[in-house]
Enzyme design. Structure first.
Site, PDB file in Angstrom:
ATOM      1  CE  LYS A 174      46.455  35.673  43.284  1.00 40.03           C
ATOM      2  NZ  LYS A 174      46.432  37.015  44.336  1.00 40.03           N
ATOM      3  N   GLY A 207      47.543  38.975  40.974  1.00 37.22           N
ATOM      4  CA  GLY A 207      46.719  38.586  39.853  1.00 37.22           C
ATOM      5  C   GLY A 207      47.284  38.428  38.581  1.00 37.22           C
ATOM      6  CD  GLU A 249      31.548  33.192  45.407  1.00 33.49           C
ATOM      7  OE1 GLU A 249      30.626  34.119  44.777  1.00 33.49           O
ATOM      8  OE2 GLU A 249      32.135  33.420  46.444  1.00 33.49           O
ATOM      9  CB  CYS A 283      29.894  37.719  46.852  1.00 30.13           C
ATOM     10  SG  CYS A 283      30.034  36.249  47.626  1.00 30.13           S
ATOM     11  CD  GLU A 383      30.066  42.262  44.335  1.00 33.54           C
ATOM     12  OE1 GLU A 383      29.551  41.377  44.987  1.00 33.54           O
ATOM     13  OE2 GLU A 383      31.026  42.349  43.521  1.00 33.54           O
TER      14      GLU A 383
END
Length: 481
Positions: A174, A207, A249, A283, A383
């Site tokens: 996906k 999601g 991750e 990231c 972040e």
């Protein structure tokens, strides 16, 4: 307008069980350039059934034959790399030079690295030379659900699909619904390479629907997810019902420690450019720059000049500029966090809120530098995922390490020093899965992954292969009756 509403299931392009169109937006002009369909649990069930039916035969296929398919994939990918770069640039806004030399190239590089790793990996071996009766077998874990992000689409698709199918797993992918066109093109590559039906399957979707259905599915043996920490937690919670393996991750808030004994101007410029690369949507970006107090003012000036010399332009244009952020949601988030930095008292030395001069549409942002940040501010803890650099002064080595580790993340940290003993000493103390010293590039096959809320597991090379393998110990291997 591209219309790509079919899914790739069991070796064929098939329509969704229930049509649910979704516009794919070009972030440079905020207009729809394509349409996909968002899948449902029923589509996931079809894809998983195909992967399950294919697993027995594919996992028993000789390794040399599986490697030959991956080698064919590399040939197809290399021949059509220009198409891939164009797709990535259009869907997520990467300038064409970056899309060609980094984004699309990363995918091909990973495929070739995994070919080497597969050829070197020992799938069966004695436990030790002195234990000939104890044999270790590494076997494919089974059907794998793979969820990939929009920021480095082919980097992440190849880091998951290739090792999984290479070791004998079958997969359901996906991709991000925000940037799905590159993954649909990759499905064409897999088809052209001749993988047996059911080995690779793709279902688009969101999601909370497709990702949730995959995570809960009893016939999926493993979930591999790259994305936000929040979503990674959701995948883990849903997967817990069937006790499947979960590899994550997730995000990062990398510290870049600049000591006074480094080449300060070079180190700061390199760090700022890295922070702004891909419009800050990485990231592992070094978004917190910690600078020793004695050279702090010099560093702030270099960072300011670097930001002001960083040009912003259209993705279709050639050059080393940065493009737009990927979406309106991301644009709003970055603008809010830049404003939060101002409101909390950080010193704005470059950039700021609003679009760069010359842009009245598109999700373009200004390369931004904040000085005099403290580690309690939102811009130091969250972040941002935009071209925003936060600069923090420190007095001592111990303080630098303490500030660096004072975060919920632990993906990639950076150390700049002319003293190799100090570099190694600090690297050992940093709570991160990766440490980059003095700009040295990471080697192909080096394990990529983090500590704490940056995730678990490792991707790339032999470490990436083991993520998709079970370990079986057989005693009495040489015993005869």
């Amino acid at each position: 307008m591209l219309r790509k509403t079919d899914f790739y299931i069991d070796g064929a392009w098939v329509p969704p069980t229930t049509s649910k169109d979704f516009d794919v937006i070009n972030p440079a002009d905020e207009t729809a350039f394509g349409v996909i369909s968002l899948g449902s649990k029923a589509d996931v069930d079809k894809a998983v059934a195909a992967a399950r039916a294919a697993f027995d035969g594919w996992s028993k296929t000789p390794l040399a034959d599986r490697i030959a398919k991956v080698e064919k994939l590399a040939e197809v990918y290399e021949r059509r790399a220009g198409e891939m770069a164009e797709a990535i640039s259009t869907e997520m806004g990467a300038p064409m030079k970056l899309a060609t030399t980094a984004q699309a190239a990363a995918g091909l590089g990973h495929i070739k690295a995994f070919i080497r790793a597969l050829k070197d990996f020992k799938f069966e071996h004695k436990l030790r030379d002195d234990t000939p009766d104890e044999y270790i077998i590494h076997e494919a874990i089974g059907v794998c659900g793979l969820i990939t992000p929009w920021n480095w689409p082919m980097n992440q698709v190849t880091l998951k699909v290739v090792p999984a199918v290479g070791v004998g797993c079958t997969v359901v992918l996906k991709p991000s619904e925000i940037a799905p066109m590159s993954a649909l093109l990759f499905a064409e590559f897999m088809d052209e390479a001749g993988f047996p039906k059911g080995v690779f399957n793709l279902v688009n979707g969101e999601g909370p629907t497709v990702g949730e259905a995959m995570s809960r599915h009893p016939d999926i043996d493993m979930m591999s997810f790259t994305g936000s920490t929040r979503a990674g937690i959701a995948v883990t919670q849903a997967s817990a019902e069937t006790v499947k393996r979960v590899a994550l991750e997730l995000g990062g808030k990398g510290a870049n420690i600049v000591f006074a004994d480094a080449d300060v101007a070079k180190a700061v410029k390199r760090g700022a450019i890295h922070c702004f690369n891909n419009t800050g949507q990485s990231c592992n970006a070094p978004t917190r720059m910690l600078v020793e107090r004695s050279v702090y003012d010099e560093a702030v000036e270099v960072a300011r000049a670097t930001a002001e010399s960083t040009s912003v332009g259209l993705p279709s244009e050639d050059g080393n500029h940065i493009g737009p952020l990927v979406s309106e949601l991301q644009f709003t988030k970055v603008q809010d966090l830049i404003q939060a930095g101002i409101d909390e008292g950080a010193r704005l030395v470059a950039g700021g809120t609003g679009r760069p001069e010359g842009f009245n549409r598109g999700y373009f942002v200004r390369p931004t530098v904040f000085a005099d940040v403290n580690n309690d501010m939102r811009i130091a803890r969250e972040e941002i995922f935009g071209p925003v650099l936060s600069m923090i002064p420190f007095e001592s080595e111990d303080e630098a390490v303490k500030i660096s580790n004072d975060t919920s993340y632990g993906l990639t940290d950076y150390v700049q020093s002319g003293d190799s003993a100090r570099t190694q000493r600090v690297a050992r103390q940093l709570r991160a899965g990766m440490v980059v010293a003095n700009g040295a590039p990471r080697a192909p096959g080096s394990p990529f992954g983090g500590y704490k809320q940056s995730g678990n597991g490792r991707e790339g090379g032999q470490y990436g292969l083991t993520e998709f393998l079970e370990v079986k110990a057989v005693s009495g291997w040489t015993t005869t009756s």
